[in-house]
Design a protein around this motif. Structure first.
Motif, PDB file in Angstrom:
ATOM      1  N   LEU A 229     -14.066  16.136   2.710  1.00  0.00           N
ATOM      2  CA  LEU A 229     -15.070  16.965   3.398  1.00  0.00           C
ATOM      3  C   LEU A 229     -14.807  17.045   4.900  1.00  0.00           C
ATOM      4  N   ILE A 232     -10.838  21.392   6.201  1.00  0.00           N
ATOM      5  CA  ILE A 232     -10.687  22.560   5.328  1.00  0.00           C
ATOM      6  C   ILE A 232      -9.202  22.695   5.038  1.00  0.00           C
ATOM      7  N   ASP A 236      -7.989  25.351  -0.226  1.00  0.00           N
ATOM      8  CA  ASP A 236      -9.392  25.403  -0.689  1.00  0.00           C
ATOM      9  C   ASP A 236      -9.804  26.839  -1.038  1.00  0.00           C
ATOM     10  N   LYS A 244     -17.952  23.076   2.556  1.00  0.00           N
ATOM     11  CA  LYS A 244     -17.565  22.121   3.606  1.00  0.00           C
ATOM     12  C   LYS A 244     -18.200  22.490   4.953  1.00  0.00           C
TER      13      LYS A 244
END
Ligand code: TYM
Length: 359
Positions: A229, A232, A236, A244
């Motif tokens: 978390l 990024i 993703d 996030k």
């Protein structure tokens, strides 16, 4: 005697996923360089073994994945040289020469070694300690003049300049004698007027030269943070990116009306910097747009922008990864082009040093 030609070089380690910090601090900033000067971009797989050998299959995959990310981000294999470091032997050869140029004291000052080796430096590999010499070799094997990187590489680039300067000084007479010198663009009492190695210019710029963790605005966004978390990843998907950003740590205050007001608010400052870099605007412009707004307004806008910018990249990476042979062909062609530049440089350097050439 020829003038040193402008040339851009930069690299990324194939360790784990590329993240937003790598993209905003480095790769995205390489793209416009392609219009300005010859560009060389390297997947530095030899650096990736300095902190321990990764699983072999993972290293191979990560090398292809980073290559795919370069191309998806806009690095054009027709205009830039893209290759993986281990395929061009001049990097290792020059790194050895630089092991004998750089001083122990210089490397002892490297903060990244201290951070990575931690308290257990006795057990760190010699490669981790000598890592910056290999980085200097990457750049100087091409006599590169411009190096766009994130803020965390600043000290390594200063070391690269010190190495180039010491080599030029130590061999000043030889360089002249062999007619291998180029006019030094910045002669000074300490440096000769004719040099062989340029002192490369670190290009650390843009609104996000140091992207911070989404969980702690005082820590750098990094591949090695145990919390996914905190960063990024370029891999993703849209939902994950939005999640996030939604969960990113902030403070209770709305965004300030002026840039000054971000001082002492590292998480807020980081999100504004990320927004600015993604939008191609300044932090001032973002504050002018969102000053006074709460995070409940700013975060969804940031999530939308991040998805808009990163989702196509993600899709293109997936498309490229479906055809590894295509990626390998890019790397093979790149390695051939890179060798063609580095080989004559090393030939010159062997001559300067005085290695007997019998072949
Ligand atoms: P690496 O693989 O750690 O990171 C690749 C690039 O991403 C930048 N970067 C960041 N920028 C902003 N915010 C962050 N949180 C962030 N994290 C990483 C890095 O500054 C870097 O530009 N030693 C280098 C790779 C290297 C290299 C070179 C670079 C090897 N040889 C020659 C330039 C020239 C490294 O480990 O980068």
């Amino acid at each position: 005697m020829t003038a040193l030609q402008p040339r851009c070089f930069s690299g990324v380690q194939p360790t784990g996923n590329l993240h937003l910090g790598n993209y905003l601090g480095a790769v995205s900033r390489w793209v416009p360089m392609q219009d300005v000067m010859p560009t060389i971009f390297c997947v530095v797989d030899m650096h990736a073994i300095t902190a321990g050998f990764p699983n072999a299959t993972e290293l191979t995959n990560a090398t292809r994945e980073v290559t795919a990310a370069f191309i998806a981000a806009g690095i054009d294999p027709k205009r830039s040289v893209i290759f993986n470091q281990s395929q061009v032997k001049e990097h290792a050869e020059l790194a050895w020469i630089f092991n004998c140029v750089a001083r122990m004291g210089w490397l002892n000052r490297m903060t990244q070694f201290k951070d990575k080796a931690g308290k257990n430096s006795e057990n760190a590999s010699v490669g981790l300690f000598a890592y910056p010499n290999l980085m200097a070799a990457d750049i100087l094997a091409y006599r590169a003049t411009h190096v766009p990187v994130g803020d965390d590489q600043k000290q390594h680039l200063e070391l690269t300049r010190d190495i180039a300067q010491k080599f030029n000084n130590d061999f000043a007479e030889r360089i002249l004698e062999l007619g291998l010198g180029s006019p030094n663009p910045v002669p000074s009492p300490e440096s000769p007027e004719q040099i062989y190695l340029p002192l490369p210019e670190p290009m650390i710029a843009g609104p996000a030269p140091r992207v911070m963790s989404l969980r702690d605005g005082t820590k750098k966004m990094s591949k090695s943070d145990p919390s996914d978390l905190s960063r990024i990843n370029l891999a993703d998907d849209a939902d994950m990116i939005a999640k996030k950003i939604k969960k990113a740590k902030t403070d209770p205050e709305p965004l300030p009306g002026e840039l000054e007001g971000l001082k002492g608010r590292p998480e807020a400052e980081n999100l504004v910097a990320i927004y600015a870099a993604l939008a191609g605007k300044t932090k001032d412009a973002i504050i002018a747009e969102f000053g006074g707004q709460p995070f409940s307004v700013f975060k969804p806008a940031l999530a939308e922008l991040a998805v808009e910018r990163l989702a196509p990249l993600n899709a293109e990476m997936a498309r490229l990864m479906a055809d590894p042979a295509e990626i390998d062909a890019v790397l093979k062609n790149g390695a051939e082009q890179a060798s063609a530049i580095a080989e004559p440089v090393l030939r010159d350097m062997r001559k300067i040093i005085g290695f007997l050439d019998v072949r």
